[in-house]
Design a protein around this motif. Structure first.
Motif, PDB file in Angstrom:
ATOM      1  N   ASN A 146      -3.942   7.714   7.794  1.00  0.00           N
ATOM      2  CA  ASN A 146      -3.264   6.455   8.066  1.00  0.00           C
ATOM      3  C   ASN A 146      -3.235   5.555   6.842  1.00  0.00           C
ATOM      4  N   GLY A 147      -4.289   5.610   6.025  1.00  0.00           N
ATOM      5  CA  GLY A 147      -4.313   4.825   4.799  1.00  0.00           C
ATOM      6  C   GLY A 147      -3.227   5.253   3.826  1.00  0.00           C
ATOM      7  N   LEU A 148      -3.048   6.560   3.679  1.00  0.00           N
ATOM      8  CA  LEU A 148      -1.989   7.058   2.805  1.00  0.00           C
ATOM      9  C   LEU A 148      -0.608   6.708   3.359  1.00  0.00           C
ATOM     10  N   ARG A 149      -0.463   6.764   4.669  1.00  0.00           N
ATOM     11  CA  ARG A 149       0.811   6.423   5.282  1.00  0.00           C
ATOM     12  C   ARG A 149       1.157   4.944   5.022  1.00  0.00           C
ATOM     13  N   LYS A 150       0.149   4.084   5.158  1.00  0.00           N
ATOM     14  CA  LYS A 150       0.356   2.660   4.910  1.00  0.00           C
ATOM     15  C   LYS A 150       0.663   2.404   3.443  1.00  0.00           C
ATOM     16  N   GLN A 151      -0.009   3.114   2.557  1.00  0.00           N
ATOM     17  CA  GLN A 151       0.235   2.965   1.130  1.00  0.00           C
ATOM     18  C   GLN A 151       1.678   3.336   0.777  1.00  0.00           C
ATOM     19  N   ALA A 152       2.176   4.419   1.357  1.00  0.00           N
ATOM     20  CA  ALA A 152       3.560   4.840   1.097  1.00  0.00           C
ATOM     21  C   ALA A 152       4.545   3.793   1.604  1.00  0.00           C
ATOM     22  N   GLU A 153       4.236   3.200   2.772  1.00  0.00           N
ATOM     23  CA  GLU A 153       5.117   2.194   3.332  1.00  0.00           C
ATOM     24  C   GLU A 153       5.171   0.953   2.439  1.00  0.00           C
ATOM     25  N   GLU A 154       4.009   0.524   1.917  1.00  0.00           N
ATOM     26  CA  GLU A 154       3.974  -0.648   1.059  1.00  0.00           C
ATOM     27  C   GLU A 154       4.656  -0.396  -0.285  1.00  0.00           C
ATOM     28  N   LEU A 155       4.539   0.821  -0.790  1.00  0.00           N
ATOM     29  CA  LEU A 155       5.179   1.140  -2.068  1.00  0.00           C
ATOM     30  C   LEU A 155       6.698   1.208  -1.935  1.00  0.00           C
ATOM     31  N   SER A 156       7.188   1.589  -0.762  1.00  0.00           N
ATOM     32  CA  SER A 156       8.637   1.737  -0.588  1.00  0.00           C
ATOM     33  C   SER A 156       9.357   0.403  -0.410  1.00  0.00           C
ATOM     34  N   ARG A 157       8.630  -0.662  -0.050  1.00  0.00           N
ATOM     35  CA  ARG A 157       9.278  -1.944   0.196  1.00  0.00           C
ATOM     36  C   ARG A 157       9.969  -2.523  -1.039  1.00  0.00           C
ATOM     37  N   PRO A 158       9.325  -2.502  -2.237  1.00  0.00           N
ATOM     38  CA  PRO A 158      10.006  -3.068  -3.412  1.00  0.00           C
ATOM     39  C   PRO A 158      11.267  -2.310  -3.813  1.00  0.00           C
ATOM     40  N   LEU A 159      11.492  -1.123  -3.261  1.00  0.00           N
ATOM     41  CA  LEU A 159      12.667  -0.335  -3.634  1.00  0.00           C
ATOM     42  C   LEU A 159      13.902  -0.711  -2.835  1.00  0.00           C
ATOM     43  N   GLU A 160      13.720  -1.569  -1.809  1.00  0.00           N
ATOM     44  CA  GLU A 160      14.879  -1.973  -1.019  1.00  0.00           C
ATOM     45  C   GLU A 160      15.865  -2.741  -1.892  1.00  0.00           C
ATOM     46  N   LYS A 161      17.171  -2.532  -1.654  1.00  0.00           N
ATOM     47  CA  LYS A 161      18.251  -3.168  -2.396  1.00  0.00           C
ATOM     48  C   LYS A 161      18.215  -2.830  -3.888  1.00  0.00           C
ATOM     49  N   THR A 162      17.696  -1.630  -4.228  1.00  0.00           N
ATOM     50  CA  THR A 162      17.750  -1.120  -5.598  1.00  0.00           C
ATOM     51  C   THR A 162      18.411   0.247  -5.575  1.00  0.00           C
ATOM     52  N   SER A 163      18.759   0.719  -6.766  1.00  0.00           N
ATOM     53  CA  SER A 163      19.392   2.044  -6.857  1.00  0.00           C
ATOM     54  C   SER A 163      18.418   3.166  -6.550  1.00  0.00           C
ATOM     55  N   TYR A 164      17.111   2.839  -6.470  1.00  0.00           N
ATOM     56  CA  TYR A 164      16.089   3.853  -6.205  1.00  0.00           C
ATOM     57  C   TYR A 164      15.744   3.946  -4.714  1.00  0.00           C
TER      58      TYR A 164
END
Length: 544
Positions: free
Chosen positions: A251-269
């Protein structure tokens, strides 16, 4: 044995007959040797018997039938054991206990190992009723295997058989001397799983030693036992159950992936980030599925190794996700998100391009007008009136051309200034986004460590507490959970070397505090003069 002895007697009598006939010919002594040979052959024939002999008859065929029937019974009993283990989750404890008791009586009825009760001596200690029942089943299966070895190796050859039980993880060995006549030495040696480290070994029975094989990079257990006729012993090595990936870590890794993906919203990545996060979630789900419903220790170890492959794949994709976050935060991509400061930069480029096209059109227009002026000048002598008119018309053209050039220059200067200003703004915004990006990494990494103390840290973002030279000694209490251990590490990092393991609560001097880690000074059992200095998690520390 009787067949073997009788065969030797036949062989000796046959050699004696050949000798007598060769030396004396048809003599009385040769005839006597022939009678002896005939007697031995008749006895051997009775001992061998034929295919009609039943189990229990003292003939070779009777023994073979008995062995075959025993093997079939052992196969049947082992099938019953495996069925109980396969349906373990669906059985109630009372019902399971009754079935195991019945099966135990069936196995003991056909058992050929002396002192077989040694196989069921508890080694886990303090186990629940469910684990006790399961270990009894595993012991029954091991006893069946030992009986098979006895049938295959004979009643005079000593041997050892090793199996696994729960609580935490127990490597149990049965060593036996089946001979009823002589004492014999039994040698035991087996390798522990590759994941086992020295600090994971909790307890070793007397007579066993644990050594390290540098070629295989693996620990192994060995021992020698001198057993009396018919003696059987059971010895064990108890190891911490390290073959599990906890739900907290997943669950910790899942949460980490979710938090890392947020800054990528509205970007080309964003699309790449969604794909990586989806792959990570799939790997983490597979880890939970692989470990679910595993009953025997062997199944758990196998599932852990398969889950470890998925865990490594998830961590590798997590690193790629971090790289995407870094790229999205440190580079302004004109082909990506067009908004804010990036819009200004794009419009600056558009203005420069438009100004260039305008200037090019004006320049071509001037060239065409100049050519027209030169053509009109060639007719100067033929038509003076035309020359004056051409001269008059050329002046306005030149004036217009000069004005247009000035306008083009203004456009170019404006476009260049716009591009420079937008570039500066983009640079400032990009630089200001880097601390926010680091903050994302810090939050995601710290959340994983908080939820699971066994998850390796991605990077150390801790800030050391300022040291005070005049600071007084401060004592704390390290609380060890019941039945557990606390690791004292060389540095404030879950991947650092373990200096020692605390099995009971004790006091220690606090030297330093780092984010979620406390540096402590403990008395060293090996060298009381020199204290042991290391790091422990602050979740187990309380003030005195």
């Amino acid at each position: 044995e009787e067949v073997f002895d009788q065969t030797k007697a036949v062989k000796a009598a046959l050699a004696s007959v050949e000798t007598k006939l060769g030396e004396e010919g048809k003599s009385t002594s040769a005839k006597k040797e022939l009678k002896n040979l005939n007697y031995y052959l008749a006895t051997l024939e009775k001992l061998i018997g034929d295919s009609t002999n039943l189990s229990g008859q003292k003939t070779l065929f009777g023994k073979l039938r008995e062995t075959r029937e025993l093997a079939e019974v052992f196969d049947s009993r082992e099938t019953e054991v495996n069925e109980l283990l396969a349906n373990w989750k669906s059985n109630e404890n009372k019902e399971t206990q009754n079935k195991i008791d019945t099966l135990f009586k069936k196995v003991i009825a056909v058992n050929r190992i002396s002192q077989a009760s040694a196989a069921f001596s508890p080694k886990g200690g303090g186990s629940s009723l469910e684990k006790q029942l399961k270990n009894r089943l595993l012991g029954l299966r091991a006893l069946i295997t030992a009986n098979r070895l006895l049938l295959a190796m004979g009643a005079n050859t000593p041997f050892a058989n090793t199996w696994l039980e729960e609580g935490s993880m127990v490597f149990k060995s049965l060593v036996t001397n089946p001979s009823k006549i002589i004492s014999q030495k039994v040698t035991l040696k087996y390798y522990l799983p590759a994941e086992v480290k020295k600090e994971n070994i909790i307890e070793t029975d007397e007579g066993l030693t644990v050594s390290f094989d540098s070629e295989k990079s693996q620990y192994y257990v060995e021992g020698e036992f001198n057993l009396r006729p018919g003696e059987t012993q059971t010895v064990a090595v108890k190891v911490a159950d390290i073959w599990v990936i906890s739900d907290d870590e997943v669950n910790g890794l899942r949460k980490q992936a979710e938090e890392l993906s947020r800054p990528l919203e509205k970007t080309s990545y964003f699309a790449q980030g969604v794909t990586l996060k989806s792959d990570i979630d799939v790997s983490l789900d597979k880890i939970l599925v692989l470990q679910e419903g595993k009953v025997t220790p062997e199944e758990k170890i196998r599932a852990y190794r398969e889950a470890q492959i998925e865990l490594n794949a998830a961590k590798a994709k997590m690193d790629k996700l971090k790289e995407l976050v870094t790229q999205a935060g440190s580079a302004g991509n004109f082909l990506g998100f067009v908004g804010g400061s990036q819009t200004m930069a794009v419009w600056g480029l558009i203005i420069i391009l438009l100004a260039g096209f305008v200037f090019l059109a004006i320049y071509m227009r001037i060239i065409m007008n100049n050519n027209h002026y030169q053509n009109s000048k060639t007719h100067e002598e033929e038509n003076k009136t035309g020359e004056k008119e051409a001269g008059k018309s050329s002046s306005p053209l030149r004036i217009k051309a000069g004005q247009v050039i000035k306008m083009a220059a203004v456009f170019l200067v404006f476009g260049a200034l716009t591009a420079v200003v937008s570039g500066i703004i983009v640079r400032k915004i990009t630089l200001s986004s880097l601390p926010a990006e680091k903050q994302v990494f810090a939050q995601s990494d710290l959340s994983v460590e908080t939820e699971n103390q066994q998850t390796p840290e991605v990077e150390d973002l801790s800030v050391e507490e300022p040291k005070d030279e005049e600071k007084k000694e401060e004592w704390i209490k390290i609380s060890v959970p019941s039945g557990g251990v606390i690791n004292v590490r060389e540095s404030p990092d879950l991947s650092s070397r373990i200096l020692t393991q605390l099995t009971s609560s004790q006091e220690a001097e606090k030297l330093e505090i780092t984010n979620e880690w406390v540096k402590v000074s403990l008395p060293d059992e090996d060298d009381p003069q020199e204290p042991l200095v290391g790091w422990v998690s602050d979740s187990f520390v309380s003030s005195e």
